[in-house]
Design an enzyme around this catalytic site. Structure first.
Site, PDB file in Angstrom:
ATOM      1  N   GLU A  39      -1.497  -1.505  -4.698  1.00 42.70           N
ATOM      2  CA  GLU A  39      -2.727  -0.748  -4.892  1.00 42.70           C
ATOM      3  C   GLU A  39      -2.497   0.328  -5.943  1.00 42.70           C
ATOM      4  O   GLU A  39      -1.481   1.024  -5.918  1.00 42.70           O
ATOM      5  CB  GLU A  39      -3.181  -0.113  -3.578  1.00 42.70           C
ATOM      6  CG  GLU A  39      -4.542   0.544  -3.693  1.00 42.70           C
ATOM      7  CD  GLU A  39      -5.067   1.016  -2.360  1.00 42.70           C
ATOM      8  OE1 GLU A  39      -6.037   0.416  -1.873  1.00 42.70           O
ATOM      9  OE2 GLU A  39      -4.502   1.977  -1.810  1.00 42.70           O
ATOM     10  N   ASP A  80       0.873  -1.171   0.000  1.00 45.12           N
ATOM     11  CA  ASP A  80       0.000   0.000   0.000  1.00 45.12           C
ATOM     12  C   ASP A  80       0.914   1.226   0.000  1.00 45.12           C
ATOM     13  O   ASP A  80       1.410   1.632   1.044  1.00 45.12           O
ATOM     14  CB  ASP A  80      -0.898  -0.023   1.236  1.00 45.12           C
ATOM     15  CG  ASP A  80      -1.862   1.151   1.277  1.00 45.12           C
ATOM     16  OD1 ASP A  80      -2.135   1.753   0.226  1.00 45.12           O
ATOM     17  OD2 ASP A  80      -2.342   1.470   2.386  1.00 45.12           O
ATOM     18  N   ASP A 129      -2.004   0.874   7.385  1.00 49.90           N
ATOM     19  CA  ASP A 129      -1.375   0.653   6.077  1.00 49.90           C
ATOM     20  C   ASP A 129      -0.911  -0.794   5.921  1.00 49.90           C
ATOM     21  O   ASP A 129      -0.944  -1.342   4.822  1.00 49.90           O
ATOM     22  CB  ASP A 129      -0.192   1.610   5.873  1.00 49.90           C
ATOM     23  CG  ASP A 129      -0.637   3.055   5.841  1.00 49.90           C
ATOM     24  OD1 ASP A 129      -1.470   3.391   4.994  1.00 49.90           O
ATOM     25  OD2 ASP A 129      -0.161   3.839   6.675  1.00 49.90           O
TER      26      ASP A 129
END
Length: 171
Positions: free
Chosen positions: A79, A19, A152
């Site tokens: 992502e 992420d 995260d």
């Protein structure tokens, strides 16, 4: 350039979820063996605001290199950058994402990219799931005692799970 996904079904597959962010890049590492998933590790790479942008990017790259060396992943999942109201934040995340993609490419890691919507749907079955729902499902799927922290890292594990689900459907 795309790198082929390793097809050796006899061995466990290690999947690295990322992420990206400049201040905080979450990472999560899972292992998939014959359809069973387990967590190998997770955390976040933090960079200090008082450092220059170039120093922060270099720190991110160095820490990601250590993670790749430690876990030897077969696949990386990242992502995708989504629309953001704050252009400055989007640019910083985009720069961190670029460092992540370059580092993964240097290691010739196959890459899958997912939108936040795809990750939510894969982990919870619901595209409008909130963070708490996603974190709870990550905990359940990976049989963890607690919800992974920081946020995260939990997001990165969800991204890795999304990649595992994609792999299971295509193999």
């Amino acid at each position: 350039m795309a790198f082929p996904i390793k097809q050796n079904t006899a061995k466990a597959r290690i999947i690295l979820g990322i992420d990206p962010g400049l201040a905080d890049t979450g990472f999560g590492v899972i292992e998939e063996t014959a359809g069973k998933l387990s967590c190998l590790g997770y955390g976040s790479i933090k960079t200090k605001k008082e450092f220059s942008l170039s120093a922060r990017i270099l720190e991110l790259e160095k820490e990601l290199e250590k993670i790749i060396k430690k876990y030897q992943p077969d696949l990386a999942c990242v992502e995708q950058l989504f629309f953001c109201n704050n252009a400055k934040t989007a640019l910083l995340v985009g720069q961190a994402r670029g460092v992540v993609l370059l580092t993964l490419s240097k290691h010739k890691l196959p890459l899958l990219e997912f939108t936040p919507l795809q990750v939510k749907q894969a982990v919870t079955g619901y595209g409008s799931a909130d963070k708490k729902q996603i974190q709870q499902m990550v905990k359940i799927i990976l049989a963890l005692e607690d919800i992974p922290r920081p946020d995260d890292a939990a997001d990165a594990l969800a991204i890795a799970l999304c990649g595992a689900g994609s792999r299971l459907l295509t193999n």
